[in-house]
Write a protein that holds these residues in place. Structure first.
Motif, PDB file in Angstrom:
ATOM      1  N   SER A 199     -11.188   0.460   1.059  1.00 42.50           N
ATOM      2  CA  SER A 199     -12.547   0.919   0.781  1.00 42.50           C
ATOM      3  C   SER A 199     -13.491  -0.231   0.457  1.00 42.50           C
ATOM      4  O   SER A 199     -14.708  -0.124   0.636  1.00 42.50           O
ATOM      5  N   ARG A 201      -6.954  -2.481  -0.822  1.00 42.59           N
ATOM      6  CA  ARG A 201      -8.020  -1.507  -1.073  1.00 42.59           C
ATOM      7  C   ARG A 201      -8.965  -1.507   0.128  1.00 42.59           C
ATOM      8  O   ARG A 201      -9.973  -2.222   0.129  1.00 42.59           O
ATOM      9  N   ASP A 260       0.845  -1.191   0.000  1.00 40.64           N
ATOM     10  CA  ASP A 260       0.000   0.000   0.000  1.00 40.64           C
ATOM     11  C   ASP A 260       0.883   1.245   0.000  1.00 40.64           C
ATOM     12  O   ASP A 260       1.312   1.711   1.053  1.00 40.64           O
ATOM     13  N   PRO A 261       1.157   1.809  -1.184  1.00 36.43           N
ATOM     14  CA  PRO A 261       0.804   1.307  -2.515  1.00 36.43           C
ATOM     15  C   PRO A 261       1.948   0.475  -3.086  1.00 36.43           C
ATOM     16  O   PRO A 261       2.997   0.346  -2.456  1.00 36.43           O
ATOM     17  N   THR A 294      -7.836  -5.353   3.194  1.00 44.54           N
ATOM     18  CA  THR A 294      -6.798  -4.825   4.072  1.00 44.54           C
ATOM     19  C   THR A 294      -5.590  -5.755   4.030  1.00 44.54           C
ATOM     20  O   THR A 294      -5.617  -6.819   3.405  1.00 44.54           O
ATOM     21  N   GLN A 332      -2.248  -5.004  -4.460  1.00 43.09           N
ATOM     22  CA  GLN A 332      -2.527  -3.674  -3.888  1.00 43.09           C
ATOM     23  C   GLN A 332      -3.723  -3.762  -2.949  1.00 43.09           C
ATOM     24  O   GLN A 332      -4.786  -4.230  -3.338  1.00 43.09           O
TER      25      GLN A 332
END
Length: 563
Positions: free
Chosen positions: A368, A366, A351-352, A372, A364
């Motif tokens: 949202s 995300r 991340d990232p 995690t 990667q």
């Protein structure tokens, strides 16, 4: 102009900037498009602005005016005779007028038409000076703001006309798509890449929009713009990074990929709201300037050997610790590059994702959508990886899954934000990880910092006094030399050029393991490790300073003093 172009070709060849084949190719493009040879060379990425301006300076027998000298021009020279529109088209800036002699800084000093037009308009003899195109554009934007030269009121808002305009997303898109804003953003980005800046900081204040570049870990102010440009400039960056330009209340993160001077460069973009607008920070991820090689990192041979030995273990956890910007991820990438082979399944959770590594599966996170570190790590264990890199252990859930992975035969690499190697033990303990699990899986902890390297062109030696030698733990009777920064054209007058790592490596021994199990704090663990031969970061930095690689002042600033 044909003769001048031929002179330029000869000068480029003489300085070794360009070969004959590249010049021939550029000449053909120039004839087809009507552009000058210099413009074609720049657009094709065959020469850099710096090399081109230095070649011009050699031809004229002068020097290239640097960013600081251009920044010292505080007001327009002869504005009634030389307007902003003409100067923008000519890519020229009047430097000074002494008697009947006008010093004109030009991006292309071979342009006789511009020099002749300036002489005719002012009645002065023109002396041509040289500066990089990016510095000239920055000076023009500062001294001759867009719009004012066309008769618009200087007080009329350009980017925001009250709260209603700020809420108008379509207007922001229009402003961000205008040629002056696009040109300004490109100039800021290209200049950062060419001067090898690691970060671009764009910060709005009440009276100006400040642009700063980070060189070797230290910020330098390079430009300031009108605060009226803030909304349009930040919106342009957001459009490039595919962010929501209508959302100005929340932080956002994105990525930009651009071709700069013939090669691809990635930019990691972060925006956050502030009092006078949004702050944008762009991390420059130029693959051509990064080498995943231990020796290039600057690590000591004994540190490299211990780290490699830990990475060769079939299972367990290897940690790299340090603050943000200390090169942890680069060190882990270097370790992964050595582990990468067709016989191993290597996976990363990041991340990232900063750099793409061939042959390694990079994932990667995300948050949202619920992806995690912990959830991704739990999922990829079903993919049967041999080596797993976790970008950062941030919470107990991630730590526990990493331990489980290590206990079930995987090698796990990760980072922590701690000030020393021993402090990583107490950090994991504070998260809630049991001591017996930690001792079962821990294979090694590398703590590092990045310190600026002394410029080899201007560094100054000084013999160490017996008193200072005693304070540093050196033999007061022996002769020791420390080196100090001076500053020259090669290092932007800072005395430093580039950065290298200083590190300490904690390898759990029987005594260190006993202390961890007994609940000892990091200072006790560190003392035991030092007694067994571990060299602290300060000691590693002091050795680098005695070799003339860095200065004692830099080691004290970054690492601090040994207790």
């Amino acid at each position: 102009m044909l003769a001048e172009a031929m002179d330029l070709e000869a000068a480029l060849l003489d300085r070794g900037v360009c070969d004959a084949r590249a010049l021939e190719r550029s000449r053909m493009v120039s004839e087809e498009t009507g552009q000058s040879l210099a413009q074609v060379l720049l657009q094709l990425g065959l020469v850099s602005e710096t090399d081109l301006s230095r070649t011009y300076a050699t031809m004229l027998g002068t020097e290239v005016l640097d960013t600081a000298r251009m920044g010292a021009i505080t007001e327009p020279v002869m504005p009634d005779q030389l307007g902003g529109r003409f100067l923008r088209q000519a890519r020229a800036v009047p430097l000074s007028c002494e008697g009947r002699t006008l010093h004109l800084v030009m991006a292309d000093p071979l342009d006789s038409f511009t020099a002749g037009a300036a002489s005719l308009a002012t009645g002065c003899q023109v002396v041509r000076e040289v500066a990089r195109s990016a510095d000239i554009e920055a000076t023009l934007n500062r001294l001759y703001p867009e719009g004012e030269e066309d008769g618009e009121s200087a007080g009329e808002p350009l980017a925001d006309e009250g709260e209603a305009a700020e809420d108008d997303t379509d207007r922001l898109k229009d402003l961000a798509s205008e040629a002056p804003i696009i040109r300004l953003v490109n100039q800021i980005i290209f200049r950062a890449v060419e001067t090898r800046a690691s970060d671009i900081h764009i910060e709005p204040f009440e009276d100006r929009l400040l642009v700063r570049y980070r060189y070797d870990g230290v910020l330098h102010e390079v430009d300031s713009q009108s605060p009226r440009l803030t909304a349009a400039l930040i919106s342009r960056i957001k459009i490039m990074a595919r962010l929501d330009i209508a959302e100005r209340r929340l932080p956002q993160d994105g990525r930009i990929k651009l071709a700069v001077r013939g090669h691809e460069v990635d930019f990691r973009v972060s925006t956050v709201p502030s009092l006078h607008g949004e702050i944008a920070v762009l991390r420059v991820l130029d693959r051509t300037t990064v080498s995943f090689d231990y020796n290039r990192l600057g690590l000591a041979p004994e540190i490299i050997s211990s780290f490699r030995e830990a990475l060769e273990t079939p299972n367990g956890i290897v940690l790299v610790t340090g603050p943000t910007g200390s090169g942890k991820t680069t060190t882990l990438y270097t370790g992964l590059a050595g582990l990468n082979s067709s016989e191993r399944n290597v996976m990363t959770v990041e991340d990232p994702i900063e750099y793409q590594l061939a042959g390694i599966n990079q994932l990667q996170i995300r948050p949202s959508i619920g992806l995690t570190f912990a959830s991704f790590l739990r999922a990829i264990l079903r993919q049967d990886p041999d080596v797993i890199m976790v970008g950062e252990i941030r919470d107990i859930e991630t730590a526990q899954i990493a331990v489980q992975a290590a206990l079930t035969g995987h090698l796990v690499l990760s980072t922590l934000h701690t000030n020393s190697a021993a402090a990583a033990v107490t950090r994991l303990r504070d998260m809630g990880l049991e001591d017996y699990l930690l001792t079962a899986v821990l294979r090694g902890i590398l703590a590092q910092r990045l310190v600026r390297r002394l410029c080899q062109e201007c560094r100054r030696p000084e013999e160490v006094s017996p008193e200072l030698a005693a304070r540093l733990g050196l033999d007061p009777q022996a002769r020791h030399t420390l080196w100090h920064p001076v500053g020259c054209a090669h290092c932007r007058q800072t005395g430093y050029k580039g950065r290298g790592a200083v590190a300490e490596f904690l390898q759990p021994s029987r005594e260190v393991t006993r202390l961890i199990l007994s609940g000892a704090d990091h200072s006790e663990i560190e003392r035991a490790a030092v007694a067994e031969g571990m060299k602290t970061m300060f000691h590693a930095g002091l050795q680098a300073a005695l070799k003339g690689e860095t200065s004692l002042e830099e080691i004290s600033r970054i690492v601090g003093h040994d207790e």
